[in-house]
Every structure is written in C-alpha cells, then in structure tokens.
Scaffold this active site. Structure first.
Site, PDB file in Angstrom:
ATOM      1  N   LYS A  26      34.446  24.366 -30.530  1.00 15.25           N
ATOM      2  CA  LYS A  26      34.404  25.688 -31.006  1.00 15.25           C
ATOM      3  C   LYS A  26      35.816  26.326 -31.379  1.00 15.25           C
ATOM      4  O   LYS A  26      36.054  27.149 -31.910  1.00 15.25           O
ATOM      5  CB  LYS A  26      33.637  26.854 -29.933  1.00 15.25           C
ATOM      6  N   ARG A  73      27.561  33.998 -23.273  1.00 16.71           N
ATOM      7  CA  ARG A  73      27.109  32.606 -22.449  1.00 16.71           C
ATOM      8  C   ARG A  73      25.771  32.811 -21.730  1.00 16.71           C
ATOM      9  O   ARG A  73      25.272  31.794 -21.113  1.00 16.71           O
ATOM     10  CB  ARG A  73      28.175  32.589 -21.237  1.00 16.71           C
ATOM     11  N   ARG A  91      43.742  20.546 -18.312  1.00 20.41           N
ATOM     12  CA  ARG A  91      43.091  21.807 -17.624  1.00 20.41           C
ATOM     13  C   ARG A  91      42.538  21.386 -16.324  1.00 20.41           C
ATOM     14  O   ARG A  91      41.492  20.265 -16.334  1.00 20.41           O
ATOM     15  CB  ARG A  91      42.030  22.264 -18.597  1.00 20.41           C
ATOM     16  N   ARG A 124      29.264  21.628 -15.992  1.00 16.44           N
ATOM     17  CA  ARG A 124      29.415  22.760 -17.273  1.00 16.44           C
ATOM     18  C   ARG A 124      27.916  22.613 -18.090  1.00 16.44           C
ATOM     19  O   ARG A 124      27.461  23.647 -18.753  1.00 16.44           O
ATOM     20  CB  ARG A 124      30.632  22.427 -18.022  1.00 16.44           C
TER      21      ARG A 124
HETATM   22  P1  AMP Z   1      35.543  28.113 -21.917  1.00 10.37           P
HETATM   23  O1  AMP Z   1      37.302  27.865 -21.959  1.00 10.37           O
HETATM   24  O2  AMP Z   1      34.834  28.962 -22.724  1.00 10.37           O
HETATM   25  O3  AMP Z   1      34.914  26.691 -21.646  1.00 10.37           O
HETATM   26  O4  AMP Z   1      35.428  28.703 -20.577  1.00 10.37           O
HETATM   27  C1  AMP Z   1      35.702  27.968 -19.325  1.00 10.37           C
HETATM   28  C2  AMP Z   1      35.194  28.568 -18.062  1.00 10.37           C
HETATM   29  O5  AMP Z   1      35.377  30.275 -18.157  1.00 10.37           O
HETATM   30  C3  AMP Z   1      33.842  28.554 -18.172  1.00 10.37           C
HETATM   31  O6  AMP Z   1      33.241  27.360 -17.649  1.00 10.37           O
HETATM   32  C4  AMP Z   1      33.452  29.663 -17.132  1.00 10.37           C
HETATM   33  O7  AMP Z   1      33.452  29.415 -15.659  1.00 10.37           O
HETATM   34  C5  AMP Z   1      34.343  30.864 -17.435  1.00 10.37           C
HETATM   35  N1  AMP Z   1      33.900  31.610 -18.562  1.00 10.37           N
HETATM   36  C6  AMP Z   1      34.206  31.561 -20.002  1.00 10.37           C
HETATM   37  N2  AMP Z   1      33.807  32.570 -20.926  1.00 10.37           N
HETATM   38  C7  AMP Z   1      32.221  33.209 -19.689  1.00 10.37           C
HETATM   39  C8  AMP Z   1      31.428  34.061 -20.290  1.00 10.37           C
HETATM   40  N3  AMP Z   1      31.362  34.536 -21.317  1.00 10.37           N
HETATM   41  N4  AMP Z   1      30.642  34.197 -19.064  1.00 10.37           N
HETATM   42  C9  AMP Z   1      30.879  33.528 -17.750  1.00 10.37           C
HETATM   43  N5  AMP Z   1      31.808  32.740 -17.706  1.00 10.37           N
HETATM   44  C10 AMP Z   1      32.689  32.567 -18.527  1.00 10.37           C
END
Ligand code: AMP
Length: 197
Positions: A13, A88, A139, A150
C-alpha cells in the site's frame, strides 16, 4: 481525489501510495508513518504507540480518527489524499464517513490490495535477510513473529471493513501479487472510473 488503500501489512500500500502521490499530486497519509514520527519524537502518543506497535496491536480508534481529522485539514491535502493504514477498524471507517461528510469531502475510491498471508510471510523473510546482509536497521515491528500477530489483527479487526465498503458498492480489488507496475496500472484503471462515495 480522495482514496483509501486497504490491505494487509506488507501488501505494498505504501509503495503504491507514493506512486499515486507523485503522479496525481495527492498527499499520502500513512497513520503508521505518523505514529513512527511520534515514537521518534518521544512525545506522549509516541511512548504509548511504541509498545502497541511492537506488539502488532492497534492504537485506540478515537486517537487515530482525531489524528486523521486534523491532518486532512492541512493545505497539502487540498488536491486530495491517499489514506494508507487508515481506517483499520469498522468504527474508524464509520467515523471517517461521518467526518468526511462533515467537511464536505468525498471518497472517490476504496481499493483493496489483496495478498495471501503466506506470500506476505515470504516477503518479510526476504526483506529480513536482505537487511541483515546490508547491515541496515529494520523497523522494530518488521519481523515474521510480529507480522503473524499483525495478520491476525488484520483478519480479526480490519478485514471486516471490506464488507462495509462492499455493501455500499465502493470497494474495488487489485491483485497485489503482481509486479509493482502491474498493480499501479490496475489502480490507475480504477481511478479512471472512480466510484461515487
Ligand atoms: P503500518 O505502518 O500502517 O503497518 O502501521 C504500523 C502500526 O501502527 C500498526 O501495526 C498499528 O500498531 C499502528 N497503526 C497504524 N495505523 C493505525 C490505525 N489506523 N489504527 C490503529 N493503529 C494503527
């Protein structure tokens, strides 16, 4: 043009959002990036976020909705935005509809980048090997163990968003197993005939 990119962690994405950002002058809004910036700055949200992110869990809905609500008001979103990693949960999706309506904004497309779990696990294994070889810092949530957590959170809490958008005829799907260029081409085709939202 305002777009949502949905899909499991590691589906690509972010990569697609950056391409769309460059091509269409839209702003990529990655809630994950915003939270990582908060972690780096060491502020209150950041301290809370680090633990939750490393555990592969989700941050509270209200906090994320407020973060996005404020962000889309910024001048750099005037031409439109690409939501990457938000919504999410179904409550986030519902809150987004309400807040967009309140601001007089529309969703032009909701696009799911679909990739099976096992392909995502393979991708992360390749990435871990490459970053170990290059000595680059990964990361802290970028490992197979956290990915599995996840993915469980994705299937339990995020995938229920798909029928939410499907019911209202807004969901389009692209096959995320294709090359980056092929995925981009499919997304462009969808954007050429955006759904009404
Ligand atoms: P991502 O980079 O989008 O994979 O997000 C990394 C982490 O940030 C996720 O595993 C969640 O812990 C947190 N996170 C990101 N976006 C959200 C969201 N919209 N709602 C809740 N937690 C989020």
């Amino acid at each position: 043009m305002n777009i949502i990119l949905l899909g499991p962690p590691g589906a690509g994405k972010g990569t697609q959002a950056k391409i769309l950002e460059d091509k269409h002058g839209l702003k990529q809004l990655s809630t994950g990036d915003m939270l990582r910036a908060a972690v780096a700055s060491g502020d209150e949200i950041g301290r809370q976020a680090k633990e939750i992110m490393d555990a592969g869990q989700l941050m509270p809905d209200a906090l994320m909705v407020e973060m996005i609500s404020q962000r889309i008001e910024q001048p750099d979103c005037a031409k439109g935005f690409i939501l990457d990693g938000f919504p999410r949960t179904v409550p986030q999706a519902e809150a987004l509809d309400a807040l967009l309506e309140g601001k007089g904004l529309k969703l032009n497309a909701v696009i799911e980048v679909s990739v099976p779990d096992e392909a995502l696990v393979q991708r992360i294994e390749t990435r871990s090997r490459q970053s170990a070889e290059s000595g680059a810092a990964a990361r802290s949530d970028d490992n197979v163990e956290t990915l599995r957590k996840r993915l469980k959170v994705y299937h339990d809490q995020t995938a229920p968003i798909l029928p939410y958008y499907e019911r209202t005829g807004r969901l389009k799907r692209v096959d995320g197993l294709q090359s980056i260029e092929e995925v981009t081409a499919q997304i462009e085709e969808i954007l050429g005939a955006p759904v009404r939202g």
